[in-house]
Design an enzyme around this catalytic site. Sequence first.
Site, PDB file in Angstrom:
ATOM      1  N   GLN A 190       0.822  -1.200   0.000  1.00 39.88           N
ATOM      2  CA  GLN A 190       0.000   0.000   0.000  1.00 39.88           C
ATOM      3  C   GLN A 190       0.860   1.255   0.000  1.00 39.88           C
ATOM      4  OE1 GLN A 190      -3.050   0.282  -0.490  1.00 39.88           O
ATOM      5  NE2 GLN A 190      -3.123   2.485  -0.171  1.00 39.88           N
TER       6      GLN A 190
ATOM      7  N   GLU B  67     -10.760   2.658   1.718  1.00 39.88           N
ATOM      8  CA  GLU B  67     -10.863   2.133   0.352  1.00 39.88           C
ATOM      9  C   GLU B  67     -10.750   0.600   0.376  1.00 39.88           C
ATOM     10  OE1 GLU B  67      -7.582   3.293  -2.073  1.00 39.88           O
ATOM     11  OE2 GLU B  67      -8.527   2.664  -3.949  1.00 39.88           O
ATOM     12  N   HIS B  68      -9.697   0.105   1.016  1.00 41.62           N
ATOM     13  CA  HIS B  68      -9.487  -1.347   1.142  1.00 41.62           C
ATOM     14  C   HIS B  68      -9.490  -1.711   2.623  1.00 41.62           C
ATOM     15  CE1 HIS B  68      -6.941  -0.039  -2.383  1.00 41.62           C
ATOM     16  NE2 HIS B  68      -7.798  -0.848  -2.966  1.00 41.62           N
TER      17      HIS B  68
ATOM     18  N   HIS C 268     -51.131  22.129 -13.088  1.00 38.98           N
ATOM     19  CA  HIS C 268     -50.972  20.709 -12.737  1.00 38.98           C
ATOM     20  C   HIS C 268     -52.340  20.118 -12.387  1.00 38.98           C
ATOM     21  CE1 HIS C 268     -46.699  21.484 -12.674  1.00 38.98           C
ATOM     22  NE2 HIS C 268     -46.416  20.277 -12.244  1.00 38.98           N
TER      23      HIS C 268
END
Lengths: 445, 445
Positions: B266, B334-335, B427
């Site tokens: 990493q 992240e991991h 509407h």
Amino acid sequence: MLKTYTPSEAQQTILRRRRGGDNPYPQSLLNGLTERFGPGSTPESAVSAILDSIRTGGDPAVKKWSSELDGASLDSFSVPQARFEEAYRSIPEDLRQALKTSADRIRAFHERQPIPSWTTTELGGTVGQRFTPVQRVGIYVPGGTAPLPSSLLMSVIPAQVAGVPDILVCTPPEPDDSILAAAYLCGIKTVFRIGGSQAVGAMAYGTKTVPAVDKIVGAGGLFVTLAKQQVYGIVGLDGLAGPTETMVIADASANPAWVAADLLAQAEHDPLASAILLTPDAGLAASVAAEVKQQLESLSRRETILLALENRSGVVITGDMDTAVKLANDYGAEHLCLAVEDPDSLAENLHNAGGIFIGEFSFEVLGDYAAGPSHIMPTSGTARFASPLNVLDFVKLTSIVALDPDTCRRLAPTAARIADAEGLSAHSAAARIRLADPAGENNVD
Amino acid sequence: MLKTYTPSEAQQTILRRRRGGDNPYPQSLLNGLTERFGPGSTPESAVSAILDSIRTGGDPAVKKWSSELDGASLDSFSVPQARFEEAYRSIPEDLRQALKTSADRIRAFHERQPIPSWTTTELGGTVGQRFTPVQRVGIYVPGGTAPLPSSLLMSVIPAQVAGVPDILVCTPPEPDDSILAAAYLCGIKTVFRIGGSQAVGAMAYGTKTVPAVDKIVGAGGLFVTLAKQQVYGIVGLDGLAGPTETMVIADASANPAWVAADLLAQAEHDPLASAILLTPDAGLAASVAAEVKQQLESLSRRETILLALENRSGVVITGDMDTAVKLANDYGAEHLCLAVEDPDSLAENLHNAGGIFIGEFSFEVLGDYAAGPSHIMPTSGTARFASPLNVLDFVKLTSIVALDPDTCRRLAPTAARIADAEGLSAHSAAARIRLADPAGENNVD
């Protein structure tokens, strides 16, 4: 008042999608900003200043901007608990019922949306994707001239169906009873009376009163949109909303009075709203134009409608249906309505749209309130890549990798070889150590 | 070199997630920008200037910035067709095989991801959600010191599985053969040698050479990320990437040499990469630290690793596993790697992470290359709301509303009532005309 275009004229005008840079702000807006934020201020720089001040200044900064920009002098941003039920009891019974019918149907629709978590063991070990809810979501509900309780239902309910444990709402002071009633109906207990970019800042950065959220959803005006863009990445977003759009594809089988009513409904939202009819049938175009003129007389938002019809609306005579399909896919309308003889087969060929309303009984206004899907849909051509608000907006997935030792050993050389090619020797080493070190086997059950 | 923290120390330092504003740019960067873009320039303003110039200036502007910023003098941005196969043939056979193994597994994984289109007739008529592919996607593949063919595979293949008909790649000049080989392997025929924010600008606005895309995906450096933020809304994005992160939760059962190898892998990415170990076991922490020191000696990117370990990495002694779980969910890595005795039950409690790597045979480097899921995962804590790149990033949904006349008439009063409360009379009129006008029945088959 409803101008007619050829396809090529329309592509240069009402159907043209600009990619930035071509919409200068009105001088009156810039002058107002200069007074408050200094010379050379733009909406972007003003929003940036507001966000910075809230990030560093917290609640007092929110209070200051609420006072300066919204004229609100609040002791507390939170709507008191007792107000929710009180508001719910105070609105007319038939409105209460209508909100309930709407909420039930929105919930029933979104409860059917699949959350596609999966795993497989076919690739060795277990791999897959697991969806879990976002933990805290902030929902912006616009106030302004038209209070929109429907916007609260259309954003809160998909979040609840997704299982978001913590949902809070920001809406400009003082919220209409109908908005608080809708909150009560959904069981929402946290509503902050904060509007504009200060609401986005409070939710993105957090203050003592307003907890920082993970994701902000909901449409607002220019300052809300610019603020959302500036906090993108700090929090998640549903998207950036522009003016609303309805495109109707109609043929000779369409009811001109109904088509006209649908175009007028779209046009009353906003002077920049788009109401566009594509038809190969010049006779229908003429009948619709006549109906628009006649129906307009009895409508309360006549001035807005006239501006919208003038600015970005019109009829395109398409020659044939294939041309209409091509124009619709290029345009990527928020709402795409099919008032044609065989709407189902036409729908097969349409792929860029927030919602497709198939047949004249599936009119767009039903989509605004009661058809089921969220009425928060992608505008400005973003339907090319974005989706209506839905349950998947309130979950995120985590990749699951649980390999068995054999698969690990089979794949490790591949990882090591590519890592070597990428010049990442520690990556390569982490792979090779699994192959080289038999002691690793002792670590597996 | 691997510092140890208590949980509360770690929360103030290596585990702290900032929400904007706290990362001043280095003075050297600002000085460089001042020289080129004028006094007071910031990375944001420089990127804005580059994007504006490309929006208005097209190819010549892209060429100018490529020359000024990348030192590239190119006659053509397109990689010639013959180069792809040539590159594929030129790389070593074992690398070719490794890329093929990786590509096959990424494809096999993503082909199993469900695309959850659905309709129901239970609510009256037909309503549902239909997913269709984004039509044109631009993929950014970073170049720089470490050419990353894996990044091309990890982004192109999910787009192909989604059915995106038109995929183009931008990567800085001159791309490594391994990147072109990966493109060849996937059947990608359009690669532009354009890097940085000029690549993002070209893809977002389109030039004579580079067609405007609907969505841009892929990670890059600071200028790519800032440019993506600025074109958000004009095109769709996968997200904004920050420095990469791996968090390992380990207990006494873990192999210290393997944990150390994973942390080092990493750390070699980037001086700002985070490699964090959470463990209740001080003995394991000491063994891992010793292994890190020893293994580091043989690694080629030692300087980068030392900086990364110093900056945002470390060991947190967590007291118990529950504390580790809480820290991991707050951090949203992240991991997230689980090197513990019973990783499956631990995984059940972890909900904020890009990928969870369950057990020591599911190590993170396998995820980078060969496990199957895309290695493009949410960083900087955005796993709170964002997902790894996946097939759903390359499709968008359209809400389908095809009501039958009875359901329409049943719901129209609800729509009309809420529209009245919202002050939208056109509407309301569009709903009431369906109830009032019996002629409408003639329009239904």
